[in-house]
Design a protein around this motif. Structure first.
Motif, short mmCIF file in Angstrom:
data_model
loop_
_atom_site.label_atom_id
_atom_site.label_comp_id
_atom_site.label_asym_id
_atom_site.label_seq_id
_atom_site.Cartn_x
_atom_site.Cartn_y
_atom_site.Cartn_z
N TYR A 31 0.85 -1.19 0.00
CA TYR A 31 0.00 0.00 0.00
C TYR A 31 0.88 1.24 0.00
O TYR A 31 2.10 1.16 0.21
N PHE A 32 0.26 2.39 -0.26
CA PHE A 32 0.94 3.67 -0.21
C PHE A 32 0.40 4.47 0.96
O PHE A 32 -0.80 4.52 1.19
N GLY A 59 -14.89 19.81 -2.29
CA GLY A 59 -15.71 18.83 -1.62
C GLY A 59 -15.22 18.60 -0.21
O GLY A 59 -14.12 19.00 0.14
N ASP A 60 -16.06 17.97 0.56
CA ASP A 60 -15.68 17.63 1.93
C ASP A 60 -15.07 16.24 1.93
O ASP A 60 -15.46 15.37 1.15
N ALA A 61 -14.14 16.02 2.80
CA ALA A 61 -13.49 14.71 2.97
C ALA A 61 -13.01 14.17 1.64
O ALA A 61 -13.33 13.05 1.23
N VAL A 62 -12.20 14.94 0.95
CA VAL A 62 -11.62 14.50 -0.32
C VAL A 62 -10.67 13.35 -0.04
O VAL A 62 -9.88 13.39 0.90
N ARG A 63 -10.76 12.33 -0.85
CA ARG A 63 -9.92 11.13 -0.69
C ARG A 63 -8.89 11.09 -1.80
O ARG A 63 -9.24 11.10 -2.98
N LEU A 64 -7.60 11.08 -1.41
CA LEU A 64 -6.52 10.92 -2.37
C LEU A 64 -6.11 9.45 -2.39
O LEU A 64 -6.04 8.80 -1.34
N THR A 65 -5.84 8.95 -3.59
CA THR A 65 -5.47 7.55 -3.75
C THR A 65 -4.23 7.44 -4.63
O THR A 65 -4.12 8.17 -5.63
N ALA A 66 -3.33 6.57 -4.26
CA ALA A 66 -2.17 6.24 -5.08
C ALA A 66 -2.25 4.75 -5.37
O ALA A 66 -2.53 3.94 -4.49
N ALA A 67 -2.04 4.40 -6.62
CA ALA A 67 -2.10 2.97 -7.01
C ALA A 67 -1.01 2.65 -8.01
O ALA A 67 -0.55 3.47 -8.74
#
Length: 175
Positions: free
Chosen positions: A95-96, A167-175
């Protein structure tokens, strides 16, 4: 006699016998997991020596399978065989991990550090690839710049990221 061990020395691994011989001794080598670690088929202990070194090779894959113990077995005619473990460290992240990120404004770059972590939570320092980046809020995708990191260095990447949306609670993802 007995092959008394397989252990780290120079080169990385050695086979050892308890005493010297007057003729060369060919020692057969085997890996318990040749898909992860290979060894030469044989190594020769020369007359007058009690050890011979050999080089091992790990097989790189893109599978996150964690660190593995691979056993190297050494055997020779008229000797009892011996084996010893070598830990093959996985260089593929499970995971990152993102650094802590505070409140941000749309269209304003902010610094991010991403670390490649193993399934055992260790920093995967051998990871030097890139990671795709994405962002979402409430199930809706946001545009993120850059869309991918540059190469990681020693298992980490630091750079500036810009979100084009709010937006609220922005989710950043690295894959």
């Amino acid at each position: 006699g007995t092959v008394t061990g397989v252990q780290t020395c120079a080169p990385p691994i050695c086979v050892i016998i308890p005493g010297t011989l007057t003729t060369p001794l060919v020692v057969n080598l085997a890996s318990s997991n040749p898909g992860k670690l290979t060894v030469p088929a044989t190594v020769t202990i020369n007359p007058g020596n009690t050890a011979a070194g050999f080089t091992i090779s790990t097989i790189d894959d893109t599978t996150d399978d964690g660190d593995l113990a691979v056993f190297i077995t050494a055997s020779a005619a008229t000797f009892t065989s011996a084996s010893g473990p070598v830990t093959v460290r996985d260089n593929d992240p499970s995971y990152f991990e993102f650094s802590t990120i505070g409140a941000q404004a749309p269209g304003v770059a902010f610094p991010v550090t991403i670390k490649a972590r193993s399934s055992g939570n260790d920093l995967v320092t051998a990871y030097t690839s890139t990671a795709a980046l994405s962002a979402s809020t409430g199930g809706k995708s946001l545009t993120i710049t850059p869309a991918a990191t540059t190469a990681f260095s020693s298992g980490a990447w630091t750079g500036n990221v810009t979100l084009n949306g709010i937006g609220d609670a922005v989710r950043l993802t690295a894959a």
